[in-house]
Enzyme design. Structure first.
Site, mmCIF file in Angstrom:
data_model
loop_
_atom_site.group_PDB
_atom_site.id
_atom_site.type_symbol
_atom_site.label_atom_id
_atom_site.label_comp_id
_atom_site.label_asym_id
_atom_site.label_seq_id
_atom_site.Cartn_x
_atom_site.Cartn_y
_atom_site.Cartn_z
ATOM 1 N N GLY A 69 0.818 -1.212 0.000
ATOM 2 C CA GLY A 69 0.000 0.000 0.000
ATOM 3 C C GLY A 69 0.851 1.261 0.000
ATOM 4 O O GLY A 69 0.492 2.263 -0.635
ATOM 5 N N GLY A 204 -2.858 -6.152 0.182
ATOM 6 C CA GLY A 204 -3.243 -7.531 0.454
ATOM 7 C C GLY A 204 -3.354 -7.924 1.914
ATOM 8 O O GLY A 204 -4.268 -8.644 2.307
ATOM 9 N N HIS A 205 -2.417 -7.428 2.754
ATOM 10 C CA HIS A 205 -2.369 -7.991 4.110
ATOM 11 C C HIS A 205 -3.503 -7.507 5.010
ATOM 12 O O HIS A 205 -3.666 -7.997 6.122
ATOM 13 C CB HIS A 205 -0.994 -7.777 4.759
ATOM 14 C CG HIS A 205 -0.626 -6.372 5.124
ATOM 15 N ND1 HIS A 205 -0.608 -5.939 6.418
ATOM 16 C CD2 HIS A 205 -0.229 -5.332 4.371
ATOM 17 C CE1 HIS A 205 -0.202 -4.668 6.440
ATOM 18 N NE2 HIS A 205 0.038 -4.276 5.211
ATOM 19 N N CYS A 329 3.186 5.225 14.996
ATOM 20 C CA CYS A 329 4.436 4.655 15.502
ATOM 21 C C CYS A 329 5.377 4.573 14.322
ATOM 22 O O CYS A 329 5.273 3.691 13.494
ATOM 23 C CB CYS A 329 4.200 3.270 16.084
ATOM 24 S SG CYS A 329 5.729 2.542 16.693
HETATM 25 C C1 LIG Z 1 -4.854 3.258 5.258
HETATM 26 C C2 LIG Z 1 -3.500 2.654 5.017
HETATM 27 N N1 LIG Z 1 -2.727 3.127 4.043
HETATM 28 C C3 LIG Z 1 -1.505 2.616 3.780
HETATM 29 C C4 LIG Z 1 -1.004 1.569 4.524
HETATM 30 C C5 LIG Z 1 0.341 0.987 4.170
HETATM 31 O O1 LIG Z 1 0.141 -0.220 3.478
HETATM 32 P P1 LIG Z 1 1.283 -1.343 3.411
HETATM 33 O O2 LIG Z 1 1.489 -1.828 4.804
HETATM 34 O O3 LIG Z 1 0.706 -2.398 2.503
HETATM 35 O O4 LIG Z 1 2.484 -0.683 2.820
HETATM 36 C C6 LIG Z 1 -1.767 1.045 5.585
HETATM 37 C C7 LIG Z 1 -1.240 -0.033 6.453
HETATM 38 O O5 LIG Z 1 -1.163 0.095 7.645
HETATM 39 C C8 LIG Z 1 -3.047 1.606 5.838
HETATM 40 O O6 LIG Z 1 -3.809 1.150 6.846
#
Ligand SMILES: Cc1ncc(COP(=O)(O)O)c(C=O)c1O
Length: 389
Positions: A69, A204-205, A329
């Site tokens: 993400g 994905g996670h 964090c």
């Molecule tokens: C709203 C949002 N955006 C971006 C991210 C980052 O995604 P990734 O962990 O797949 O890099 C997260 C993950 O915590 C998220 O909750």
């Protein structure tokens, strides 16, 4: 036995996703190779693309695979910003302070290094966006705006943005809109086609696939500069040999998440309401941060006055219940949640929050374990006071 109520951080790997991953790992070949094995892995990748396109209601050519993400958000925001500043100066980026750091820090980097001018739309005390302010910004500065980036649902509070409305406002001035839909996809119905978005991030996670696979959905007519240069894979937006085992696994997790949407809405909604009703009885001073807001049915966000959320989290963890404060964090530095600060909470309030997020394998027994532990954890956290940080 541990009770897991922190699905918004990473939800456990779904059995169907594990099976799909193993299937992908069973064949080794480069999906760009012309030989039979290469074609076999190419089919796997393209099957995954088809399935994801169906789940998110978009065209298969709009699905761009990448590593997560964070990469998707970076690609969308930097890519759109660079593209929109090619022929004309458009320096304004509209977003909100409640976004994830993958969005906030990308915009702040563009501000420092590329003269971008971020403009932050306010949210109210429940976390809901000020659409009137957004409308005024668009009509006052239309041709100076490079892009708008607003998340579909907030990962800490679960508050939902009316993305269709945002896109309607932006369309009049032909402004591209990106949405980080990580907290929303597989949690509520999503149609990229109907949304009006130029680009959308899904990871994905958060759905039951492994960590390290995501997609950026990029509208067919949307142009954006690439972050990564090389072999020209993925519409030349994301060069690099495609990770078909992870893509297959992601597709399987997303498909199952979408199939379960009705169940999620009904059953997890009931479970969340049960949890909140019981907590309100056990600890009447608790504030339900987003009550009355349009929010995800699997998220409960609370403020426990007079204690540090971190102490509460630690004591609940000792009792075998895993939750989150949802606070920022970064690189080991813990601070009050930037999301709650943007909602106008005091630092003390923002430090006392707890986020419970339910997932596909949550049960009433999990919630009951939390309810059994919360009173004594709260008493202990209050005794520890406000100086735990
Ligand atoms: C709203 C949002 N955006 C971006 C991210 C980052 O995604 P990734 O962990 O797949 O890099 C997260 C993950 O915590 C998220 O909750």
């Amino acid at each position: 036995m541990k009770v897991f109520l922190d699905h918004a951080s990473t939800t456990p790997l779904r059995p169907v996703a594990k099976q799909a991953l193993l299937e992908g790992l069973g064949v080794s070949a480069n999906p760009s190779s012309v030989h039979t094995l290469g074609q076999q892995t190419r089919h796997m990748l393209e099957d995954a693309r088809d399935s994801i396109a169906k789940s998110l209601d978009c065209n298969r050519s709009e699905v761009i695979f990448n590593s997560g993400g964070t990469e998707s958000d970076n690609q969308a925001i930097k890519g759109l910003y660079w593209q929109r500043n090619k022929d004309k100066d458009r320096k304004i980026i509209i977003s909100a302070k409640t976004e994830h750091h993958a969005v906030l820090d990308t915009i702040e980097w563009l501000e420092k290094s590329q003269k971008a001018k971020p403009v932050w739309v306010d949210v109210d005390s429940r976390g809901e966006l000020n659409y009137q302010q957004l409308e005024t910004l668009i009509s006052d500065h239309g041709d100076e705006i490079a892009l708008i980036s607003l998340m579909w649902a907030n990962n800490e509070t679960g508050v939902i943005t009316d993305i269709q409305h945002v896109c309607q406002l932006a369309r009049e001035q032909s402004i591209p809109v990106h949405s980080d839909a990580i907290a929303a996809a597989g949690h509520m119905p999503i149609s990229f086609k109907d949304s009006g978005l130029a680009a959308m991030t899904v990871s994905g996670h958060k759905l039951g696939a492994p960590i390290g696979i995501a997609v950026l959905i990029v509208g067919r007519s949307v142009k954006l500069e690439s972050l990564v240069h090389g072999g020209g894979q993925e519409r030349a937006m994301r060069s690099g040999t495609m990770n078909y085992p992870l893509a297959l696994s992601f597709a399987a997790a997303l498909e199952e998440s979408v199939e379960q949407l009705d169940w999620r809405e009904r059953e997890l909604g009931k479970l969340r309401d049960y949890l909140e009703t019981k907590v309100a009885k056990l600890i009447p001073e608790v504030e339900f941060t987003t009550s009355g807001a349009n929010r995800l049915q699997d998220n409960s966000h609370m403020i426990f006055p007079g204690c540090q959320g971190d102490s509460l989290l630690f004591l609940l963890d000792l009792a075998g219940v895993e939750v989150s404060t949802g606070s920022a964090c970064q690189a080991g530095v813990i601070g009050p949640s930037h999301v709650l600060m943007a909602m106008g909470k005091t630092e003390e309030e923002a430090n006392g929050c707890l986020r419970i997020t339910l997932g596909y394998n949550s049960t009433k027994a999990d919630v009951d374990a939390f309810l059994d532990a919360i009173e004594s954890a709260y008493a202990g956290a209050k005794r520890a006071g406000m100086s735990a940080r």
